[in-house]
Design an enzyme around this catalytic site. Structure first.
Site, PDB file in Angstrom:
ATOM      1  N   ASP A 106      15.114 -28.927  66.947  1.00 51.13           N
ATOM      2  CA  ASP A 106      14.427 -29.143  65.663  1.00 51.13           C
ATOM      3  C   ASP A 106      13.047 -28.488  65.653  1.00 51.13           C
ATOM      4  O   ASP A 106      12.474 -28.194  66.699  1.00 51.13           O
ATOM      5  CB  ASP A 106      14.299 -30.649  65.357  1.00 51.13           C
ATOM      6  CG  ASP A 106      13.470 -31.398  66.397  1.00 51.13           C
ATOM      7  OD1 ASP A 106      13.665 -31.149  67.601  1.00 51.13           O
ATOM      8  OD2 ASP A 106      12.618 -32.221  66.002  1.00 51.13           O
ATOM      9  N   GLU A 148      13.024 -34.018  68.373  1.00 53.02           N
ATOM     10  CA  GLU A 148      11.902 -34.088  69.321  1.00 53.02           C
ATOM     11  C   GLU A 148      10.583 -34.242  68.569  1.00 53.02           C
ATOM     12  O   GLU A 148       9.717 -35.017  68.955  1.00 53.02           O
ATOM     13  CB  GLU A 148      11.862 -32.811  70.179  1.00 53.02           C
ATOM     14  CG  GLU A 148      10.886 -32.869  71.345  1.00 53.02           C
ATOM     15  CD  GLU A 148       9.470 -32.391  71.025  1.00 53.02           C
ATOM     16  OE1 GLU A 148       8.584 -32.594  71.856  1.00 53.02           O
ATOM     17  OE2 GLU A 148       9.237 -31.842  69.920  1.00 53.02           O
ATOM     18  N   GLU A 161       8.741 -25.986  76.441  1.00 53.78           N
ATOM     19  CA  GLU A 161       7.697 -26.178  75.430  1.00 53.78           C
ATOM     20  C   GLU A 161       6.729 -25.021  75.639  1.00 53.78           C
ATOM     21  O   GLU A 161       6.618 -24.493  76.756  1.00 53.78           O
ATOM     22  CB  GLU A 161       6.947 -27.497  75.654  1.00 53.78           C
ATOM     23  CG  GLU A 161       7.662 -28.744  75.148  1.00 53.78           C
ATOM     24  CD  GLU A 161       7.824 -28.800  73.650  1.00 53.78           C
ATOM     25  OE1 GLU A 161       6.996 -28.199  72.920  1.00 53.78           O
ATOM     26  OE2 GLU A 161       8.793 -29.426  73.201  1.00 53.78           O
TER      27      GLU A 161
HETATM   28 ZN   LIG Z   1       8.261 -28.523  70.986  1.00 52.72          ZN
END
Ligand SMILES: [Zn+2]
Length: 376
Positions: free
Chosen positions: A78, A138, A163
């Site tokens: 997402d 998330e 990330e």
């Molecule tokens: Zn992220």
């Protein structure tokens, strides 16, 4: 498929958290199956009744009650929403060595790199099992990862959580907690203060105590972080109904980011004791604390073999992050977890989010070598 091409296909699928991620999950399932991975969907309905999918793909093992993998690569499917004026948000555009699109940096760049890395490897030659994990929701509270940690579809020895860290391995992160504090008073005409009790004044006194709590928490230091303590913020406040009415209610939103090792309850205990102190001075003081998020931080040892490996591959010393990640949930699944990915968190969540092309390519190389070293 080249990593840029994969990223271009991923960003073309709008997967803002509020929509279903079924389409991007289907795309990832297709890509994983084409590589010979075994894929399982873990669907759930979000709080608005929208279907969401966590996807797990395995190499070298099968789904069972005791699935164990050596390494899991984890990326969330997402993205945060985008400004409608950003008309190219779902079209990958390359300009001056940067690839622009919503999610290019957070975190579809990592997903594209993970797919490319796995595609490059002769999977049959791997001796230890590998997993790719793609989560939902998330950005709205790590909900998909939490679901997965509860469902326990596998145990993992190591995990790399994608990330944007500019390819610096991050071995610890602060937690993320939220609580709404509702302070009650008694409404009355403002010309007759003795008839009421102002919730706003009560909240103001409580905020002064909250600032003292923040000072107290500064004493508990974790030197790996900047700042090296739990931060605390009253980000929102709303109270009263009119200028000439003594306020009957005042709500404040308290957000704190606890250092690893300090549970979310530490602050809540201090808050309750502050409320008790306030009650000694004002016996009618009434307040409700609704803690909606209590995500703890994570930390793995700087001597973990995964930390050593990723430090060597990236040439960067392991650091820490101050934003929430799914590493804590992966640790629940047994894994030593490091957060790492291409792109910089400072451009994430903004219009014209981008990932540098060379970093994306280097991420493919890093993940390829990491899989080779850990699973062979
Ligand atoms: Zn992220």
């Amino acid at each position: 498929m080249a990593v840029k091409e994969t990223l271009s296909e991923l960003v073309a699928i709008d997967s803002v958290s509020s929509h279903s991620n079924v389409e991007i999950a289907s795309y990832l399932k297709m890509r994983c199956e084409a590589m010979g991975l075994k894929v399982k969907r873990f669907p759930y309905m979000d709080e608005k009744g929208v279907e969401k999918i966590n996807l797990v793909a395995l190499n070298g093992t099968d789904f069972s009650d005791s699935t164990e993998v050596e390494l899991a690569l984890v990326g969330h499917t997402d993205t945060v929403p985008y400004d409608p004026k950003w008309t190219d948000a779902t079209t990958l555009i390359e300009r001056e060595g940067k690839l622009f699109a919503r999610g290019a940096c957070d975190t579809k760049g990592f997903i594209a790199a993970a797919l490319s890395a796995v595609e490059r490897i002769d999977l049959k030659s791997l001796l230890r099992p590998l997993a790719l994990i793609f989560t939902a929701d998330e950005e709205v509270g790590l909900i998909g990862a939490k679901r997965l940690a509860e469902a326990r579809p596998l145990r993992a020895r190591y995990s790399i959580v994608g990330e944007p860290t500019s390819l610096q391995p991050m071995r610890a992160g602060k937690g993320y907690c939220l609580a709404e504090v509702i302070v009650r008073g008694r409404e009355a005409h403002s010309a007759y203060p003795a008839l009421g009790a102002s919730a706003i004044s009560r909240a103001a006194r409580l905020i002064v105590r909250v600032e003292k709590i923040a000072e107290e928490l500064r004493e508990e230091q974790h030197s790996s972080f900047d700042p090296p303590f739990t931060t605390l913020n009253v980000g929102l406040i709303r109270g009263g109904t009119a200028k000439n009415v003594i306020a009957g209610e005042c709500r404040l939103t308290l957000e704190w980011r606890p250092i690893p090792g300090q549970g979310s309850e530490r602050l809540l205990e201090l808050l309750w004791s502050a409320i008790a102190d306030e009650r000694k001075l004002d016996p009618d003081f009434e307040c409700v604390v609704d803690a909606s998020r209590t995500d703890s931080g994570f930390e793995i040892s700087p001597t973990s073999p995964l930390v050593h490996l990723l430090e060597k591959l990236t040439g960067k010393r392991a650091g820490t992050v101050a934003f929430g990640t799914e590493a804590a949930q992966m640790i629940e699944l047994g894994a030593d977890s490091v957060v790492l990915g291409p792109g910089n968190i400072r451009v994430a969540h903004k219009t014209d989010e981008y990932v540098p092309t060379d970093e994306l390519q280097r991420c493919v190389d890093t993940l390829t070598t990491a899989i080779d070293s850990i699973c062979r």
